[in-house]
Design a protein around this motif. Structure first.
Motif, PDB file in Angstrom:
ATOM      1  N   ASP A 107      44.200  33.400  38.193  1.00 24.17           N
ATOM      2  CA  ASP A 107      44.308  32.176  37.456  1.00 24.17           C
ATOM      3  C   ASP A 107      45.744  31.732  37.532  1.00 24.17           C
ATOM      4  O   ASP A 107      46.752  32.748  37.664  1.00 24.17           O
ATOM      5  CB  ASP A 107      43.952  32.472  36.055  1.00 24.17           C
ATOM      6  CG  ASP A 107      42.334  32.409  36.036  1.00 24.17           C
ATOM      7  OD1 ASP A 107      41.592  32.231  36.924  1.00 24.17           O
ATOM      8  OD2 ASP A 107      41.962  32.783  34.936  1.00 24.17           O
ATOM      9  N   ASP A 108      46.143  30.626  37.538  1.00 29.03           N
ATOM     10  CA  ASP A 108      47.474  30.166  37.144  1.00 29.03           C
ATOM     11  C   ASP A 108      48.006  30.597  36.080  1.00 29.03           C
ATOM     12  O   ASP A 108      47.292  30.776  35.133  1.00 29.03           O
ATOM     13  CB  ASP A 108      47.285  28.459  37.099  1.00 29.03           C
ATOM     14  CG  ASP A 108      47.057  27.825  38.605  1.00 29.03           C
ATOM     15  OD1 ASP A 108      47.218  28.427  39.535  1.00 29.03           O
ATOM     16  OD2 ASP A 108      46.689  26.722  38.562  1.00 29.03           O
TER      17      ASP A 108
ATOM     18  N   GLY B 223      50.664  33.940  38.786  1.00 24.22           N
ATOM     19  CA  GLY B 223      49.622  33.795  38.182  1.00 24.22           C
ATOM     20  C   GLY B 223      49.381  34.913  37.312  1.00 24.22           C
ATOM     21  O   GLY B 223      49.979  35.679  37.009  1.00 24.22           O
TER      22      GLY B 223
END
Length: 155
Positions: free
Chosen positions: A106-107, A122
């Protein structure tokens, strides 16, 4: 188009696991005697002679705003290419190299346990390890700092 698996080196800082793309890492070395330098940023610990190449050493803990600790037997130096400059990054321990698939990443949130999100690529959610913070080594140093490190290496 298939997204590619990233080979990631896992290392520890302050008992937290981090990852960085293995493509940026040239080697993993034991911590040796560092020649300290006057008038450099506090996270630049000095230089070492690594196989004939003067290599600036950066304390990744200090750089990321953590408190400095005494080196141990597990302390390692990741020799990395940061924007075409060879630097050594002191980590508490280098533990593993794993494959990370893009679908588990994920970011980075704006703030992760005090680590500035600009340094983060991330967060990988791994079944066997939990959350792994992925650092972008190209942003661990600013261009000014890269130039400072480069000058140190050239002197």
């Amino acid at each position: 188009m298939e997204e590619t698996i990233t080979k990631t080196i896992i290392f520890k800082l302050n008992n937290q696991e981090y990852g960085a793309n293995i493509d940026q890492i040239r080697s993993i070395e034991r911590l040796e005697d560092i020649v300290s330098l006057p008038q450099t940023s506090d996270f630049i610990k000095g230089i070492i002679n690594l196989r004939g190449s003067v290599t600036p050493i950066i304390d990744l803990r200090t750089r990321l705003g953590m408190k400095e600790t005494e080196p141990t037997e597990q302390t390692r130096v990741l020799i990395a290419n940061v924007r075409d400059v060879q630097v050594g990054l002191i980590v508490d321990e280098a533990t593993d190299v794993i494959d990370i698939s893009p679908e588990v990443v994920d970011d980075a949130p704006e703030l992760v346990k005090g680590v500035d999100y600009r340094y983060m690529k991330g967060v990988a959610k791994l079944a066997d390890r939990g959350m792994l913070l992925l650092l972008d080594l190209d942003y661990v140093l600013s261009l000014d700092e890269i130039n400072q490190v480069q000058q140190v290496a050239d002197e």
